[in-house]
Write a protein that holds these residues in place. Structure first.
Motif, PDB file in Angstrom:
ATOM      1  N   ASP A 110     -24.455  44.076 -24.440  1.00  0.00           N
ATOM      2  CA  ASP A 110     -23.852  44.268 -25.756  1.00  0.00           C
ATOM      3  C   ASP A 110     -24.834  43.750 -26.808  1.00  0.00           C
ATOM      4  N   HIS A 126     -15.107  42.343 -26.330  1.00  0.00           N
ATOM      5  CA  HIS A 126     -16.188  43.157 -25.779  1.00  0.00           C
ATOM      6  C   HIS A 126     -15.745  43.825 -24.482  1.00  0.00           C
ATOM      7  N   TYR A 169     -19.252  40.399 -30.675  1.00  0.00           N
ATOM      8  CA  TYR A 169     -19.097  40.216 -29.228  1.00  0.00           C
ATOM      9  C   TYR A 169     -17.998  39.201 -28.940  1.00  0.00           C
TER      10      TYR A 169
END
Length: 315
Positions: free
Chosen positions: A45, A56, A52
């Motif tokens: 990510d 996520h 995040y």
């Protein structure tokens, strides 16, 4: 003879099986979800840490885009190998890892972040690579789950070596311009290509001599951040007269939009000799001895600089 035929058939079937499981450059949210239980899959990510942390894709690890880029004075510059080595080791990556790069999916410009990280991982030696088509936006639009749990990842001992076959330096670009044996593709919007504006870190406006303008946003379904199918991408490449027989060099301001064109031509369309000029026009424009095309007049340049200063002050 029978034994030889059987062996040959076995090797052929094994090769076909390997091809069948080779990573696709683009994965839909559903395709990625089906792979999350595979221990060899690592979802990376690259969004900002706060995004995040807020939620996520389950099991994904955070490595925001800035970690893969150069300094503010030359953001397109490839970070030094020791820095990249430490980063990929911290993510537990090895040459056998299937790394899936995930960005926000907010717009077509955002895709360049995924493509740039994908390219970086490829030149570091990873072979199994994918981008989540449409990013986290597509994932959440598909009503797929997210969580805020941070997985524990064991660091790897992977020691990458740069594959220079898909990298081109400023010195090499200068040689290609003189020889005229490469196709130079400018991924930037027309205003940059025509020399009407420039990136803040660039010293001058304009483009590379002999370059053609293939804007990065051509590769997406209209009105979305979803990359088109491989067949559609091949049609776009053909329409823009990108010659697969010639070396192609993709560039922009800082190797971001250009990464999208590189990804399209190299990974989706399948051209074999596509390189990314990572430092792009920001680095090129620092040297007054290097040639420029579509460069504005001195008066136009002063006006552009004044507008840039005003925008900086007001913003």
């Amino acid at each position: 003879m029978k034994k030889f035929v059987s062996l040959a058939l076995g090797l052929t079937l094994a090769s076909l099986a390997q091809l069948a499981v080779a990573a696709q450059p683009l994965l839909s949210p559903q395709e990625l979800q089906a792979r999350l239980s595979d221990p060899n899959v690592r979802v990376i990510d690259i969004r900002e840490p706060q995004l995040y942390a807020a939620g996520h894709i389950p099991g994904s690890v955070s490595a925001h885009y800035g970690q893969w880029r150069g300094p503010s004075t030359n953001p397109g510059e490839l970070p030094h190998l020791p820095k990249l080595t430490a980063l990929v080791q911290s993510l537990g990556l090895t040459p056998s890892t299937h790394a899936v790069v995930v960005s926000t999916g907010a717009d077509t410009t955002d895709f360049g972040a995924s493509a740039r990280v994908y390219w970086t991982l490829k030149i570091l030696g990873l072979k199994e690579l994918s981008v989540l088509n449409g990013g986290v936006k597509a994932w959440t639009d598909a009503k797929l789950p997210v969580n805020d749990r941070v997985p524990t990842i064991a660091a790897s001992t992977f020691q990458p070596k740069l594959d220079t076959s898909q990298i081109v330096t400023t010195e090499e670009v200068a040689k290609r311009i003189k020889s005229g044996d490469s196709t130079l593709i400018d991924a930037r919007p027309s205003a940059f290509f025509q020399g009407e504006t420039k990136a803040p870190a660039a010293k001058a406006a304009g483009t590379l001599p002999g370059a053609v303008n293939v804007t990065f946003d051509k590769w997406f379904a209209p009105g979305t951040s979803v990359f088109v199918s491989a067949d559609q991408a091949k049609q776009i490449a053909a329409t823009n007269k990108i010659d697969p027989a010639k070396e192609t060099i993709s560039f922009c301001n800082t190797g971001h939009w250009a990464a999208t064109n590189w990804f399209a031509m190299s990974e989706v369309v399948g051209h074999k000799n596509v390189k990314l000029y990572a430092a792009s026009m920001v680095e090129w424009s620092q040297d007054n001895n290097l040639p420029m095309a579509n460069a504005p007049s001195r008066g136009q340049q002063l006006l552009q600089d004044a507008k840039g200063w005003v925008n900086k002050v007001l913003n």
